[in-house]
Design an enzyme around this catalytic site. Structure first.
Site, PDB file in Angstrom:
ATOM      1  N   GLU A   1      -7.492   8.408   5.990  1.00 15.29           N
ATOM      2  CA  GLU A   1      -7.820   9.040   7.268  1.00 15.29           C
ATOM      3  C   GLU A   1      -8.306  10.479   7.162  1.00 15.29           C
ATOM      4  O   GLU A   1      -7.625  11.407   7.620  1.00 15.29           O
ATOM      5  CB  GLU A   1      -6.601   8.977   8.207  1.00 15.29           C
ATOM      6  CG  GLU A   1      -6.085   7.567   8.458  1.00 15.29           C
ATOM      7  CD  GLU A   1      -5.005   7.523   9.536  1.00 15.29           C
ATOM      8  OE1 GLU A   1      -4.491   8.571   9.916  1.00 15.29           O
ATOM      9  OE2 GLU A   1      -4.696   6.404   9.999  1.00 15.29           O
TER      10      GLU A   1
ATOM     11  N   ASN B   1      -7.768   1.714   9.608  1.00 14.45           N
ATOM     12  CA  ASN B   1      -6.485   1.888  10.295  1.00 14.45           C
ATOM     13  C   ASN B   1      -6.746   1.879  11.789  1.00 14.45           C
ATOM     14  O   ASN B   1      -7.605   2.629  12.277  1.00 14.45           O
ATOM     15  CB  ASN B   1      -5.829   3.224   9.922  1.00 14.45           C
ATOM     16  CG  ASN B   1      -5.393   3.270   8.464  1.00 14.45           C
ATOM     17  OD1 ASN B   1      -5.491   2.276   7.745  1.00 14.45           O
ATOM     18  ND2 ASN B   1      -4.910   4.419   8.037  1.00 14.45           N
TER      19      ASN B   1
ATOM     20  N   ARG C   1       0.852  -1.180   0.000  1.00 16.81           N
ATOM     21  CA  ARG C   1       0.000   0.000   0.000  1.00 16.81           C
ATOM     22  C   ARG C   1       0.891   1.233   0.000  1.00 16.81           C
ATOM     23  O   ARG C   1       1.654   1.454   0.933  1.00 16.81           O
ATOM     24  CB  ARG C   1      -0.915  -0.020   1.228  1.00 16.81           C
ATOM     25  CG  ARG C   1      -1.755   1.226   1.355  1.00 16.81           C
ATOM     26  CD  ARG C   1      -2.805   1.165   2.470  1.00 16.81           C
ATOM     27  NE  ARG C   1      -3.443   2.466   2.525  1.00 16.81           N
ATOM     28  CZ  ARG C   1      -3.337   3.326   3.539  1.00 16.81           C
ATOM     29  NH1 ARG C   1      -2.663   3.000   4.633  1.00 16.81           N
ATOM     30  NH2 ARG C   1      -3.908   4.505   3.478  1.00 16.81           N
TER      31      ARG C   1
ATOM     32  N   GLU D   1      -3.812  -0.188   8.007  1.00 17.31           N
ATOM     33  CA  GLU D   1      -2.650   0.192   8.830  1.00 17.31           C
ATOM     34  C   GLU D   1      -2.828  -0.367  10.227  1.00 17.31           C
ATOM     35  O   GLU D   1      -3.924  -0.310  10.787  1.00 17.31           O
ATOM     36  CB  GLU D   1      -2.498   1.720   8.978  1.00 17.31           C
ATOM     37  CG  GLU D   1      -1.969   2.410   7.760  1.00 17.31           C
ATOM     38  CD  GLU D   1      -1.804   3.918   7.970  1.00 17.31           C
ATOM     39  OE1 GLU D   1      -1.550   4.350   9.115  1.00 17.31           O
ATOM     40  OE2 GLU D   1      -1.940   4.644   6.982  1.00 17.31           O
TER      41      GLU D   1
ATOM     42  N   HIS E   1      -2.801  10.899   0.671  1.00 19.63           N
ATOM     43  CA  HIS E   1      -2.295  10.655   2.026  1.00 19.63           C
ATOM     44  C   HIS E   1      -1.638  11.963   2.495  1.00 19.63           C
ATOM     45  O   HIS E   1      -0.439  12.017   2.750  1.00 19.63           O
ATOM     46  CB  HIS E   1      -1.328   9.468   2.035  1.00 19.63           C
ATOM     47  CG  HIS E   1      -1.105   8.855   3.388  1.00 19.63           C
ATOM     48  ND1 HIS E   1      -1.229   7.511   3.634  1.00 19.63           N
ATOM     49  CD2 HIS E   1      -0.749   9.402   4.564  1.00 19.63           C
ATOM     50  CE1 HIS E   1      -0.954   7.259   4.906  1.00 19.63           C
ATOM     51  NE2 HIS E   1      -0.647   8.398   5.502  1.00 19.63           N
TER      52      HIS E   1
ATOM     53  N   TYR F   1      -4.764   1.774  15.652  1.00 21.42           N
ATOM     54  CA  TYR F   1      -3.548   1.805  16.476  1.00 21.42           C
ATOM     55  C   TYR F   1      -3.843   1.575  17.950  1.00 21.42           C
ATOM     56  O   TYR F   1      -3.117   0.882  18.633  1.00 21.42           O
ATOM     57  CB  TYR F   1      -2.807   3.137  16.292  1.00 21.42           C
ATOM     58  CG  TYR F   1      -2.165   3.216  14.927  1.00 21.42           C
ATOM     59  CD1 TYR F   1      -0.912   2.654  14.714  1.00 21.42           C
ATOM     60  CD2 TYR F   1      -2.831   3.782  13.852  1.00 21.42           C
ATOM     61  CE1 TYR F   1      -0.329   2.671  13.453  1.00 21.42           C
ATOM     62  CE2 TYR F   1      -2.255   3.800  12.580  1.00 21.42           C
ATOM     63  CZ  TYR F   1      -1.000   3.243  12.396  1.00 21.42           C
ATOM     64  OH  TYR F   1      -0.433   3.238  11.159  1.00 21.42           O
TER      65      TYR F   1
HETATM   66  C1  FCB Z   1      -1.508   7.144  10.645  1.00 17.46           C
HETATM   67  C2  FCB Z   1      -1.036   7.677   9.308  1.00 17.46           C
HETATM   68  C3  FCB Z   1       0.311   7.165   8.891  1.00 17.46           C
HETATM   69  C4  FCB Z   1       1.268   7.054  10.050  1.00 17.46           C
HETATM   70  C5  FCB Z   1       0.643   6.327  11.206  1.00 17.46           C
HETATM   71  C6  FCB Z   1       1.545   6.138  12.386  1.00 17.46           C
HETATM   72  O1  FCB Z   1      -2.418   8.017  11.207  1.00 17.46           O
HETATM   73  O2  FCB Z   1      -1.960   7.327   8.309  1.00 17.46           O
HETATM   74  O3  FCB Z   1       0.785   8.010   7.877  1.00 17.46           O
HETATM   75  O4  FCB Z   1       1.753   8.281  10.395  1.00 17.46           O
HETATM   76  O5  FCB Z   1      -0.513   6.991  11.611  1.00 17.46           O
END
Ligand code: FCB
Length: 460
Positions: A185, A311, A96, A371, A140, A313
């Protein structure tokens, strides 16, 4: 996306128990790594690329923690062939990447820069030669500066500009690309860029952020038919960042707050995309700041998608605190939780819960985890990086994806963020997210233990 009633202690106990479970995914499951143009390419003035909002932002004192920029980054613009070899050698079958709008249209509209298109053309062919599926993100975050000078995402004219850009890229790359995502995002572009100011272009105005969000989703929806016409056999979708919100306690205030923030960060994007309207409570809460819309906008924004990129985290854990500015949220840090170098809690179960929740709340297309990953302060010794914590992060989050799939969520693939250490936006080069270590002095790429772990996993 909004979850209550489970204590973190319970969670950690359970997480430990599930840790030894085997990871088993269908053979058709897509395994990939992700990057983005501004974070890795460098060569920001080469071959006719125009300036982007990130070049401008980085040049503004105080915006980037180590005062760096993406001018060189990982020099991927020149080293792309070896980077593709690296992806192949690790066994990933998908990549990607994003296209830099200012390489294609240096001033945002009208004049096309063939050299910019040529670069992505070579990249896509290089991926196909190596049997790696190209997953292309059109936006992006590197908006051409000229467009920002005309109002950026706050100005409705950007929608037409994006459609033109999407048309040019998809016409050139066409069906050679497996999947196109319009945006990465949109919450970050809108909120961090225009409301909170931590990202380019750095405004701090709630109404601007909401107007930007509206135009982002509108541009996404308006571009889709054009993209489909140019690449009828590719999959077309969008990538959103979702943060499941948890109340710190069962108090009515905490619960209501978590619900409200869920409306702002998750539903503000998912409802227009999949229900064709804005979430009512959040709309009311924003009061005078709500965006200006036109009849028919939401119908455009909710055009059918072939996939949703998610995405993930971490989660949000919030407590109501009157002394904080509206919406009075205190972001809680737990003593007994693990945090990454970003200060983000390691909370894999949030990913399962999030996926199950959106699967129940909406009628969704297939999902890719576009992500997921973690920054840690890596140390390079004898050409090795023993990043156990990162491997553990990946293992538990893949387990979380698997759990969601077992509960009926249609997840088709997973992309690790990131292939290699890179320019982490406002944090510059101080945060390392790669499964491959980058020595920025020599541009050497050194696979960390987590990359080796993936390689073993992908063999099975
Ligand atoms: C996301 C972004 C990516 C990277 C990660 C850690 O929000 O899409 O570019 O910075 O965080």
């Amino acid at each position: 996306m909004f979850i209550s009633g489970q204590s973190h202690k319970e969670y950690y106990k359970k997480a430990k128990q599930t840790m030894n479970h085997r990871l088993t995914f269908p053979s058709s499951f897509v395994w990939g790594v992700a990057t983005s143009s501004y974070q890795i390419e460098g060569a920001t003035t080469k071959d006719g690329r125009g300036p982007s909002i990130w070049d401008t932002f980085c040049a503004t004192p105080g915006k980037i923690s180590d005062q760096t920029n993406g001018a060189i980054a990982c020099d991927h613009y020149h080293l792309w062939e070896q980077d593709l070899d690296l992806i192949q050698s690790l066994g990933f079958k998908a990549y990607r990447f994003s296209v830099a709008w200012p390489r294609i249209l240096p001033t945002g509209t009208s004049t096309v820069n063939q050299k910019g298109l040529d670069f992505y053309d070579r990249l896509v062919d290089g991926l196909l030669e190596r049997d790696i599926q190209p997953f292309c993100t059109l936006y992006h975050w590197d908006l051409p500066q000229t467009l920002e000078d005309q109002g950026g995402w706050v100005s409705r004219e950007v929608v037409e500009a994006f459609v033109q850009y999407a048309d040019i890229v998809t016409r050139r790359l066409g069906d050679r690309v497996t999947a196109y995502a319009t945006l990465n995002e949109p919450w970050c572009s809108a909120y961090l860029g225009y409301t909170q100011g931590e990202h380019a272009p750095g405004y701090t105005d709630t109404a601007m952020g909401l107007q930007a969000a509206h135009h982002l989703l509108l541009a996404h929806g308006a571009a889709l038919p054009v993209m489909r016409a140019n690449a009828p056999n590719a999959q077309h979708g969008i990538v959103v960042n979702l943060t499941p919100m948890y109340p710190h306690s069962d108090s009515a205030e905490d619960v209501a707050l978590a619900q409200q923030i869920n409306g702002f960060v998750n539903r503000w994007y998912l409802d227009p995309l999949f229900l064709g309207n804005y979430p009512e409570e959040a709309w009311e809460a924003y009061g005078e700041h709500v965006p200006q819309t036109q009849d028919g906008d939401l119908a455009i924004m909710s055009a059918p998608l072939d996939f949703l990129g998610v995405n993930y985290y971490s989660r949000g854990l919030v407590a109501y605190d009157e002394s904080e500015p509206w919406p009075h949220a205190q972001h809680i840090k737990l003593e007994d939780a693990e945090y990454t170098d970003m200060g983000w809690e390691v909370f894999p179960e949030g990913l399962t819960n999030l996926l199950v929740q959106i699967h129940n709340d909406y009628i969704l297309p297939p999902i890719y985890i576009t992500e997921n990953g973690a920054a840690y302060p890596d140390e390079l010794n004898d050409d090795q990086v023993h990043d156990q914590a990162r491997t553990h992060y990946y293992e538990t989050h893949l387990q979380a994806v698997q759990n969601a799939m077992q509960q009926g969520v249609d997840v088709r693939g997973y992309f690790a963020w990131s292939l290699m250490d890179n320019f982490e936006w406002a944090f510059g080069y101080t945060k390392r997210f790669g499964i491959v270590y980058v020595d920025y002095e020599t541009q050497a790429r050194i696979p960390k233990d987590s990359a080796k772990w993936f390689k073993e996993l992908l063999k099975t």
